[in-house]
Design a protein around this motif. Structure first.
Motif, PDB file in Angstrom:
ATOM      1  N   ALA A   1      56.232  45.723  50.018  1.00 14.10           N
ATOM      2  CA  ALA A   1      57.017  46.854  49.393  1.00 14.10           C
ATOM      3  C   ALA A   1      56.184  47.759  48.494  1.00 14.10           C
ATOM      4  O   ALA A   1      56.263  48.989  48.421  1.00 14.10           O
ATOM      5  N   SER A   2      55.247  46.952  47.864  1.00 15.57           N
ATOM      6  CA  SER A   2      54.382  47.511  46.833  1.00 15.57           C
ATOM      7  C   SER A   2      53.087  48.448  47.362  1.00 15.57           C
ATOM      8  O   SER A   2      52.877  49.611  46.902  1.00 15.57           O
ATOM      9  N   ASN A   3      52.670  47.902  48.461  1.00 15.76           N
ATOM     10  CA  ASN A   3      51.585  48.497  49.420  1.00 15.76           C
ATOM     11  C   ASN A   3      51.800  48.424  50.844  1.00 15.76           C
ATOM     12  O   ASN A   3      51.368  47.830  51.490  1.00 15.76           O
ATOM     13  N   PRO A   4      52.520  49.309  51.096  1.00 10.61           N
ATOM     14  CA  PRO A   4      52.674  49.583  52.520  1.00 10.61           C
ATOM     15  C   PRO A   4      52.196  49.899  53.508  1.00 10.61           C
ATOM     16  O   PRO A   4      52.121  49.626  54.908  1.00 10.61           O
ATOM     17  N   SER A   5      50.979  50.468  52.939  1.00 13.54           N
ATOM     18  CA  SER A   5      49.826  50.704  53.802  1.00 13.54           C
ATOM     19  C   SER A   5      48.919  49.455  54.403  1.00 13.54           C
ATOM     20  O   SER A   5      48.151  49.728  55.548  1.00 13.54           O
ATOM     21  N   TRP A   6      48.911  48.442  53.822  1.00  9.28           N
ATOM     22  CA  TRP A   6      48.346  47.463  54.300  1.00  9.28           C
ATOM     23  C   TRP A   6      49.171  46.045  54.086  1.00  9.28           C
ATOM     24  O   TRP A   6      48.933  45.271  53.177  1.00  9.28           O
ATOM     25  N   PRO A   7      50.040  46.043  55.329  1.00  9.50           N
ATOM     26  CA  PRO A   7      51.047  44.974  54.976  1.00  9.50           C
ATOM     27  C   PRO A   7      50.295  43.549  55.318  1.00  9.50           C
ATOM     28  O   PRO A   7      49.304  43.464  55.928  1.00  9.50           O
ATOM     29  N   LEU A   8      51.046  42.570  54.883  1.00  7.03           N
ATOM     30  CA  LEU A   8      50.492  41.194  55.104  1.00  7.03           C
ATOM     31  C   LEU A   8      51.480  40.129  55.398  1.00  7.03           C
ATOM     32  O   LEU A   8      52.709  40.453  55.115  1.00  7.03           O
ATOM     33  N   THR A   9      51.098  38.904  55.579  1.00  6.55           N
ATOM     34  CA  THR A   9      52.133  37.837  56.048  1.00  6.55           C
ATOM     35  C   THR A   9      52.062  36.729  54.943  1.00  6.55           C
ATOM     36  O   THR A   9      51.152  36.780  54.357  1.00  6.55           O
ATOM     37  N   PRO A  10      53.371  35.718  54.824  1.00  4.63           N
ATOM     38  CA  PRO A  10      53.106  34.577  54.076  1.00  4.63           C
ATOM     39  C   PRO A  10      51.888  33.667  54.468  1.00  4.63           C
ATOM     40  O   PRO A  10      51.199  33.322  53.612  1.00  4.63           O
ATOM     41  N   GLU A  11      51.691  33.961  55.915  1.00  6.86           N
ATOM     42  CA  GLU A  11      50.555  32.941  56.267  1.00  6.86           C
ATOM     43  C   GLU A  11      49.213  33.438  55.753  1.00  6.86           C
ATOM     44  O   GLU A  11      48.309  32.579  55.561  1.00  6.86           O
ATOM     45  N   LEU A  12      48.935  34.693  55.827  1.00  5.63           N
ATOM     46  CA  LEU A  12      47.741  35.195  55.436  1.00  5.63           C
ATOM     47  C   LEU A  12      47.793  35.141  53.676  1.00  5.63           C
ATOM     48  O   LEU A  12      46.449  34.357  53.533  1.00  5.63           O
ATOM     49  N   LEU A  13      48.453  35.032  53.217  1.00 10.95           N
ATOM     50  CA  LEU A  13      48.445  34.794  51.576  1.00 10.95           C
ATOM     51  C   LEU A  13      47.813  33.442  51.267  1.00 10.95           C
ATOM     52  O   LEU A  13      47.207  33.196  50.635  1.00 10.95           O
ATOM     53  N   GLN A  14      48.600  32.589  52.197  1.00 11.76           N
ATOM     54  CA  GLN A  14      48.279  31.151  51.855  1.00 11.76           C
ATOM     55  C   GLN A  14      46.865  30.819  52.410  1.00 11.76           C
ATOM     56  O   GLN A  14      45.956  30.076  51.789  1.00 11.76           O
ATOM     57  N   THR A  15      46.539  31.409  53.429  1.00  8.53           N
ATOM     58  CA  THR A  15      45.102  31.240  54.209  1.00  8.53           C
ATOM     59  C   THR A  15      44.109  31.639  53.147  1.00  8.53           C
ATOM     60  O   THR A  15      43.177  30.959  52.710  1.00  8.53           O
ATOM     61  N   TRP A  16      44.383  32.896  52.705  1.00  6.92           N
ATOM     62  CA  TRP A  16      43.292  33.403  51.618  1.00  6.92           C
ATOM     63  C   TRP A  16      43.399  32.814  50.561  1.00  6.92           C
ATOM     64  O   TRP A  16      42.212  32.479  49.980  1.00  6.92           O
ATOM     65  N   ASP A  17      44.416  32.119  50.013  1.00  7.55           N
ATOM     66  CA  ASP A  17      44.476  31.375  48.642  1.00  7.55           C
ATOM     67  C   ASP A  17      43.766  30.168  48.839  1.00  7.55           C
ATOM     68  O   ASP A  17      43.016  29.483  47.946  1.00  7.55           O
ATOM     69  N   GLU A  18      43.792  29.354  50.116  1.00  6.77           N
ATOM     70  CA  GLU A  18      43.142  28.032  50.337  1.00  6.77           C
ATOM     71  C   GLU A  18      41.651  28.355  50.655  1.00  6.77           C
ATOM     72  O   GLU A  18      41.053  27.306  50.530  1.00  6.77           O
ATOM     73  N   SER A  19      41.378  29.648  50.850  1.00  2.55           N
ATOM     74  CA  SER A  19      39.848  29.759  51.226  1.00  2.55           C
ATOM     75  C   SER A  19      39.095  30.171  49.756  1.00  2.55           C
ATOM     76  O   SER A  19      38.015  30.531  49.972  1.00  2.55           O
ATOM     77  N   ARG A  20      39.842  30.372  48.804  1.00  9.18           N
ATOM     78  CA  ARG A  20      39.210  30.882  47.721  1.00  9.18           C
ATOM     79  C   ARG A  20      38.176  29.611  47.069  1.00  9.18           C
ATOM     80  O   ARG A  20      38.547  28.651  47.094  1.00  9.18           O
ATOM     81  N   ASP A  21      37.074  30.132  46.451  1.00  6.41           N
ATOM     82  CA  ASP A  21      35.993  29.361  46.027  1.00  6.41           C
ATOM     83  C   ASP A  21      36.796  28.607  44.902  1.00  6.41           C
ATOM     84  O   ASP A  21      37.136  29.120  43.847  1.00  6.41           O
ATOM     85  N   PRO A  22      37.027  27.142  44.984  1.00  7.04           N
ATOM     86  CA  PRO A  22      37.574  26.229  44.188  1.00  7.04           C
ATOM     87  C   PRO A  22      36.752  26.182  42.573  1.00  7.04           C
ATOM     88  O   PRO A  22      37.411  25.954  41.624  1.00  7.04           O
ATOM     89  N   ALA A  23      35.401  26.668  42.534  1.00 10.03           N
ATOM     90  CA  ALA A  23      34.667  26.590  41.638  1.00 10.03           C
ATOM     91  C   ALA A  23      34.982  27.628  40.570  1.00 10.03           C
ATOM     92  O   ALA A  23      34.384  27.815  39.309  1.00 10.03           O
ATOM     93  N   LEU A  24      35.704  28.731  40.922  1.00 12.31           N
ATOM     94  CA  LEU A  24      35.910  30.051  40.279  1.00 12.31           C
ATOM     95  C   LEU A  24      37.319  29.941  39.989  1.00 12.31           C
ATOM     96  O   LEU A  24      38.305  29.288  40.424  1.00 12.31           O
ATOM     97  N   PHE A  25      37.686  30.648  38.595  1.00 14.34           N
ATOM     98  CA  PHE A  25      38.958  30.502  38.025  1.00 14.34           C
ATOM     99  C   PHE A  25      39.800  31.636  38.629  1.00 14.34           C
ATOM    100  O   PHE A  25      39.369  32.621  38.904  1.00 14.34           O
ATOM    101  N   TYR A  26      41.027  31.266  38.912  1.00 14.31           N
ATOM    102  CA  TYR A  26      42.042  32.069  39.267  1.00 14.31           C
ATOM    103  C   TYR A  26      43.657  31.567  38.707  1.00 14.31           C
ATOM    104  O   TYR A  26      43.749  30.518  38.951  1.00 14.31           O
TER     105      TYR A  26
END
Length: 333
Positions: free
Chosen positions: A29-54
């Protein structure tokens, strides 16, 4: 509901995986030009480098997630004191201080870690006007621009590039899709080294840092939006570079869940530039997409990258908007 109706809200931590769907709704709703899915959010979250702070924070109103934000180290331009963040508030719930509360909490968390600079992105699209005003009110400065351009492959006469493709082939260069190359055990390592070499020449207005191989593969080659059949590598079979093997260039296409495509990276090694290889790689992808009934492709370019902007114009891309990298220098606040 109207934004002027007062509401009570609370901030809380992101509960995973149960909150992914609600957060996707807010961000779409905030960024309608580039929609995403819950599955994508989870995949991107899990691919984040665990050595970096987030870290992430959600805003909830009446049991509904109405805002979401995250901030962490920038793995493209890492400095211990530099952080990159993004957040969104559902349009129906703006004007109630939710964005301010999210921003202040995220800022507090990184200030405790000694943050000196915060980066985020926005655009000149009308839907981003409130976000730009929000940032500028808090001292963020637009420090860099990127141009977005688009085309639809069905509107392009791709036959006019026949001679280009023939010339590249006559020069001994072969194109192979990422799918065709998947069985090669050296593919990921060669691409990783090639990508890093090529990125050194991309004028992005920042000093880049290198991601670990495992993180790069997860974030780039294992990204579910990547279209491996439409992403091509340029190969000189006789070459045997110790880092990149026979690979001399590549171009990737990703597919947004809503159906449009976007160019991730396109580049060619210095020794083979000026021969039309990069343009031919994009044409190969466009022809492949047309074989699937065509579609829209979006791409981003930095203003100093005059050669790539000219190439995209020649291919038929039309500029549509400007993306801004906003920066906040905390020592100046």
């Amino acid at each position: 509901m109207t934004p002027s109706t007062p509401r009570n809200f609370t901030l809380r931590e992101f509960r995973k995986p149960q909150d992914y769907a609600a957060v996707a709704d807010v961000l779409n709703a905030s960024n309608p030009s580039w929609p995403l899915t819950p599955e994508l959010l989870q995949t991107w979250d899990e691919s984040r480098d665990p050595a970096l702070f987030y870290t992430e924070v959600l805003a909830e109103c009446g049991g509904r997630v109405v805002g979401a934000g995250g901030i962490g180290h920038d793995d493209f331009a890492f400095e211990e004191w530099r952080y990159g963040g993004q957040m969104g508030v559902h349009p129906d719930f703006r004007g109630q201080g939710i964005g301010t509360a999210l921003h202040d909490e995220l800022l507090r968390r990184v200030k405790e870690r000694g943050a000196r600079e915060i980066r985020t992105m926005s655009s000149d699209e009308q839907s981003d006007a409130p976000g730009r005003a929000f940032l500028e009110k808090r001292g963020y400065v637009a420090a860099w621009e990127r141009y977005e351009s688009r085309l639809n492959t069905v509107d392009v006469d791709l036959s006019r590039f026949d001679d280009l493709l023939a010339a590249v082939a006559a020069d001994g260069v072969e194109f192979r899709s990422l799918t065709e190359l998947k069985a090669n055990p050296d593919r990921d390592r060669w691409l990783y080294e090639l990508d890093w070499e090529l990125f050194q020449d991309v004028p992005m207005g920042m000093t880049l840092t290198r991601r670990p191989l495992e993180a790069w593969v997860k974030q780039e080659l294992d990204d579910p939006t990547l279209a491996p059949d439409l992403s091509f590598v340029a190969i000189r079979p006789e070459l045997n570079d110790p880092l990149t093997g026979p690979y001399i260039g590549y171009s990737t296409l990703g597919r947004n869940p809503s159906g449009f495509y976007y160019i991730g990276m396109t580049g060619v090694k210095r020794a083979d530039r000026g021969k039309g290889i990069a343009k031919a790689l994009k044409v190969a992808a466009m022809r492949g997409l047309n074989a699937l009934d065509g579609g829209e492709i979006r791409t981003f370019n930095d203003p100093p990258n005059v050669a790539m902007i000219g190439m995209n114009t020649a291919l038929g891309f039309k500029r549509t908007s400007t993306r801004y990298r906003y920066e906040l220098r905390l020592e100046e606040v």
